[in-house]
Design a protein around this motif. Structure first.
Motif, PDB file in Angstrom:
ATOM      1  N   LYS A   1      -2.767  10.051  -2.940  1.00  0.00           N
ATOM      2  CA  LYS A   1      -2.564   8.687  -2.423  1.00  0.00           C
ATOM      3  C   LYS A   1      -1.790   7.512  -3.567  1.00  0.00           C
ATOM      4  O   LYS A   1      -2.143   7.557  -4.649  1.00  0.00           O
ATOM      5  N   ASN A   2      -0.817   7.032  -2.844  1.00  0.00           N
ATOM      6  CA  ASN A   2      -0.040   6.186  -3.816  1.00  0.00           C
ATOM      7  C   ASN A   2       0.809   5.266  -2.887  1.00  0.00           C
ATOM      8  O   ASN A   2       0.605   5.319  -1.760  1.00  0.00           O
ATOM      9  N   LYS A   3       1.471   4.159  -3.560  1.00  0.00           N
ATOM     10  CA  LYS A   3       2.240   3.390  -2.865  1.00  0.00           C
ATOM     11  C   LYS A   3       3.177   3.959  -1.779  1.00  0.00           C
ATOM     12  O   LYS A   3       3.497   3.202  -0.638  1.00  0.00           O
ATOM     13  N   LYS A   4       3.857   5.020  -2.155  1.00  0.00           N
ATOM     14  CA  LYS A   4       4.823   5.216  -1.172  1.00  0.00           C
ATOM     15  C   LYS A   4       4.216   5.903   0.186  1.00  0.00           C
ATOM     16  O   LYS A   4       4.784   5.622   1.272  1.00  0.00           O
TER      17      LYS A   4
ATOM     18  N   GLY B   1       1.442   5.136   1.160  1.00  0.00           N
ATOM     19  CA  GLY B   1       0.472   3.955   1.712  1.00  0.00           C
ATOM     20  C   GLY B   1      -1.092   4.441   1.467  1.00  0.00           C
ATOM     21  O   GLY B   1      -1.801   3.933   2.518  1.00  0.00           O
TER      22      GLY B   1
END
Length: 320
Positions: free
Chosen positions: A15-18, A20
């Protein structure tokens, strides 16, 4: 491939910003981990040098105004820059001096011409007497006189003609083994998009994704096949295609050690035997490995500090 590879978690499945926070479906658990190189062994350095060799060759094919330069520092200017740097020591400090100098150099250039100076520059430590850090590389401009005038930190040597031999000469600093400074890794400072013209050439169409028929090599003017630079791979193939190509390589059950193909379908004994042999060669040639040699690092950091004090003493006539 790297002689000391390590596996890290694939960020695509974290899970990361890229993404979402939305992790995509996992079709094959082998993609959860990806290999990364140590960046210090002979294979990692050769790969980095070959990547830049290809990209620089492509760039000078379209941009004929490149100039080969060597940028140096006087002791006074070196100490001025050194005094601005906080929290770094040893070789990191040397490279940070270069980063700061190059940044200000290009800022002064932009102030005069309204655009930055395109550049590909690599650091090196001197081998004699002072062992001062200096810089080699290419700049792209027709304003030759201002290369020296705007640098301001020391002497500048300029070569007008740049060709394949020039490229081969400057990339040697990327994979050079420095016997005097074993823990030193040269730093590259580069403008964006060097060599991007290849992506617009017909030749790049041969690399289009075709599943198991994909050609992942770059062909030189002489017909030599070289591994496609990572920069081009990331532009030509999307994330899913790169993942599929990686799985295809795993399915073949083949590994490469210093260009030698090893079949591991019946076991990995031969692979590890060759890997260990090449690791010994790597050490004999003076290249780094995946281990932190803290004792050597401390020694070289201390040695660099003493060299610095010697230069300051000479500069001040023995005062301080």
């Amino acid at each position: 491939m790297c002689l000391y590879p390590r596996l890290i978690q694939n960020r695509k499945y974290i899970k990361n910003k890229k993404n979402g926070g939305d992790i995509p479906p996992i079709m094959d658990r082998r993609v959860l981990m990806v290999p990364v190189g140590c960046g210090k062994c002979i294979e990692c350095k050769k790969q980095r040098a070959r990547n830049w060799q290809v990209r620089l060759q492509e760039d000078i094919r379209f941009n004929a105004n490149s100039k080969f330069v060597t940028l140096t520092f006087t002791e006074i200017e070196l100490q001025k820059l050194d005094n601005e740097i906080k929290g770094l020591s040893g070789y990191d400090r040397d490279n940070e001096i270069c980063r700061l100098a190059i940044r200000r150099y290009t800022e002064r250039w932009r102030k005069k011409y309204g655009k930055t100076l395109r550049h590909w520059l690599v650091t090196e430590l001197g081998q004699e007497r002072t062992e001062r850090v200096h810089i080699h590389g290419l700049v792209w401009t027709e304003n030759v006189k201002d290369i020296k005038k705007i640098w301001k930190y020391g002497k500048v040597w300029i070569g007008d003609y740049v060709n394949a031999k020039t490229i081969n000469y400057i990339v040697k600093y990327v994979n050079k083994a420095d016997e005097k400074h074993k823990e030193y890794n040269s730093k590259i400072f580069v403008s964006k998009g060097i060599g991007k013209q290849y992506l617009e050439r017909v030749d790049s169409k041969r690399n289009i994704y075709k599943k198991d028929k994909t050609i992942e090599t770059y062909k030189t003017k002489t017909g030599l096949e070289m591994a496609l630079p990572i920069y081009y791979r990331n532009k030509i193939y999307n994330e899913d295609q790169r993942e599929a190509l990686w799985l295809e390589k795993l399915d073949k059950e083949e590994r490469y050690v210093c260009g030698v193909k090893v079949d591991i379908s019946k076991g990995e004994d031969e692979y590890f035997k060759l890997l260990n042999m090449m690791r010994q060669k790597n050490k004999r040639l003076g290249y780094g490995d995946d281990e932190k040699n803290w004792e050597l690092k401390r020694y070289e950091n201390r040695r660099r500090y003493i060299k610095k004090l010697e230069r300051i003493k000479k500069l001040t006539g023995g005062v301080g």
